[in-house]
Write a protein that holds these residues in place. Structure first.
Motif, PDB file in Angstrom:
ATOM      1  N   VAL A 139       0.774  -1.155  -0.113  1.00  0.00           N
ATOM      2  CA  VAL A 139       0.176   0.353   0.050  1.00  0.00           C
ATOM      3  C   VAL A 139       0.904   1.376  -0.010  1.00  0.00           C
ATOM      4  N   ILE A 140       0.642   2.193  -0.739  1.00  0.00           N
ATOM      5  CA  ILE A 140       1.344   3.403  -0.802  1.00  0.00           C
ATOM      6  C   ILE A 140       0.070   4.693  -0.253  1.00  0.00           C
ATOM      7  N   ILE A 141       0.685   5.141   0.898  1.00  0.00           N
ATOM      8  CA  ILE A 141      -0.161   6.432   1.721  1.00  0.00           C
ATOM      9  C   ILE A 141       0.366   7.591   1.346  1.00  0.00           C
ATOM     10  N   LYS A 142      -0.363   8.417   0.785  1.00  0.00           N
ATOM     11  CA  LYS A 142      -0.031   9.966   0.620  1.00  0.00           C
ATOM     12  C   LYS A 142      -0.948  10.867   1.568  1.00  0.00           C
ATOM     13  N   ASN A 143      -0.297  11.653   2.326  1.00  0.00           N
ATOM     14  CA  ASN A 143      -1.304  12.549   3.234  1.00  0.00           C
ATOM     15  C   ASN A 143      -2.433  11.631   3.865  1.00  0.00           C
ATOM     16  N   ASN A 198      14.666   2.706   1.076  1.00  0.00           N
ATOM     17  CA  ASN A 198      15.437   3.209  -0.345  1.00  0.00           C
ATOM     18  C   ASN A 198      16.674   3.655  -0.093  1.00  0.00           C
ATOM     19  N   ASN A 199      17.510   3.153   1.041  1.00  0.00           N
ATOM     20  CA  ASN A 199      18.849   3.553   1.260  1.00  0.00           C
ATOM     21  C   ASN A 199      18.656   5.035   2.073  1.00  0.00           C
ATOM     22  N   LYS A 200      17.661   5.546   2.597  1.00  0.00           N
ATOM     23  CA  LYS A 200      17.541   6.728   3.322  1.00  0.00           C
ATOM     24  C   LYS A 200      16.878   6.461   4.743  1.00  0.00           C
ATOM     25  N   PRO A 201      17.450   7.302   5.679  1.00  0.00           N
ATOM     26  CA  PRO A 201      16.761   7.240   6.955  1.00  0.00           C
ATOM     27  C   PRO A 201      15.172   7.139   6.936  1.00  0.00           C
ATOM     28  N   ALA A 202      14.740   6.095   7.804  1.00  0.00           N
ATOM     29  CA  ALA A 202      13.126   6.214   7.721  1.00  0.00           C
ATOM     30  C   ALA A 202      12.526   5.816   9.162  1.00  0.00           C
ATOM     31  N   ILE A 203      11.311   5.894   9.138  1.00  0.00           N
ATOM     32  CA  ILE A 203      10.613   5.999  10.626  1.00  0.00           C
ATOM     33  C   ILE A 203       9.596   4.798  10.227  1.00  0.00           C
ATOM     34  N   SER A 204       9.107   3.771  11.076  1.00  0.00           N
ATOM     35  CA  SER A 204       8.378   2.725  10.798  1.00  0.00           C
ATOM     36  C   SER A 204       7.371   2.947  11.862  1.00  0.00           C
ATOM     37  N   ARG A 205       6.041   2.399  11.503  1.00  0.00           N
ATOM     38  CA  ARG A 205       4.942   2.641  12.503  1.00  0.00           C
ATOM     39  C   ARG A 205       3.962   1.478  11.844  1.00  0.00           C
ATOM     40  N   TYR A 206       3.084   0.911  12.645  1.00  0.00           N
ATOM     41  CA  TYR A 206       2.026  -0.083  12.084  1.00  0.00           C
ATOM     42  C   TYR A 206       0.557   0.611  11.994  1.00  0.00           C
ATOM     43  N   ARG A 207      -0.285   0.010  11.131  1.00  0.00           N
ATOM     44  CA  ARG A 207      -1.355   0.534  10.737  1.00  0.00           C
ATOM     45  C   ARG A 207      -2.292  -0.589  10.694  1.00  0.00           C
ATOM     46  N   GLU A 255       4.162   7.016   2.152  1.00  0.00           N
ATOM     47  CA  GLU A 255       4.438   5.922   3.125  1.00  0.00           C
ATOM     48  C   GLU A 255       4.208   4.650   2.521  1.00  0.00           C
ATOM     49  N   PHE A 256       5.045   3.665   2.658  1.00  0.00           N
ATOM     50  CA  PHE A 256       5.144   2.631   2.032  1.00  0.00           C
ATOM     51  C   PHE A 256       4.846   1.412   3.082  1.00  0.00           C
ATOM     52  N   CYS A 257       3.584   0.917   2.931  1.00  0.00           N
ATOM     53  CA  CYS A 257       3.275  -0.392   3.908  1.00  0.00           C
ATOM     54  C   CYS A 257       3.053  -1.807   3.158  1.00  0.00           C
ATOM     55  N   HIS A 258       3.322  -2.706   3.952  1.00  0.00           N
ATOM     56  CA  HIS A 258       3.256  -4.265   3.627  1.00  0.00           C
ATOM     57  C   HIS A 258       2.731  -4.871   4.614  1.00  0.00           C
TER      58      HIS A 258
END
Length: 168
Positions: free
Chosen positions: A35-39, A111-120, A164-167
């Motif tokens: 899933v891709i999420i924007k705004n 994608n090789n850049k610092p990220a934050i994770s979370r659950y949905r 935001e990328f989700c799987h």
């Protein structure tokens, strides 16, 4: 909480190594839902395929990574993270006053850049609260039918997130 999330994700591998002191698992062509999420809104959902790995060395840390096949409009997406524990001059793991291992370094990249994770949550894509996360970690987060929730793991860049990328 970030440390808890990352450690929980690879913790199963670290705890399962037992006497062997090291473990690794490789995954090839795993079917997932992406899933891709924007705004805060879902803009793309699709079945996706990924190759991945998990590795751990008892007491020294571990890591994971997923390489997702191209997603139309977004290309290939990779997620990688891990934790290494602090060692003293003799190579022994440093612990705090409570006997917990001290983290030396932890990272999470999208994608090789610092990220934050979370659950949905599935279906609603509502972000987990801290209480939801605790219940999920404890295995007590259930849906209306009493079935354990299988959340989406989501990632977004720390700086200038485009999506935001989700799987799952």
């Amino acid at each position: 909480m970030k440390s808890v999330k990352l450690l929980t994700f690879i913790g199963v591998s670290i705890l399962s190594v037992g006497i062997a002191h090291a473990a690794a698992q490789e995954y090839i062509n795993v079917k997932k839902h992406c899933v891709i999420i924007k705004n805060g809104k879902v803009v793309k959902q699709q079945a996706c395929t990924a190759d991945g790995y998990e590795h751990a060395a008892a007491g020294y840390g571990g890591g994971f990574g997923w390489d997702f096949k191209p997603i139309k409009g977004y290309g290939a997406i990779s997620v990688e993270g891990g934790v290494s524990l602090k060692e003293d001059s003799r190579g022994n793991i440093v612990t705090d006053h409570e006997g917990n291992s001290v983290i030396d370094k932890e990272w999470l990249d999208l994608n090789n850049k610092p990220a934050i994770s979370r659950y949905r949550f599935p279906k609603t894509f509502k972000v987990f609260t801290t209480a939801d996360e605790q219940k999920w970690y404890n295995g007590t987060l259930k849906d209306a039918k009493g079935k354990e929730i299988d959340p989406y793991q989501c990632y977004y860049h720390k700086k200038n997130p485009q999506y935001e990328f989700c799987h799952q």
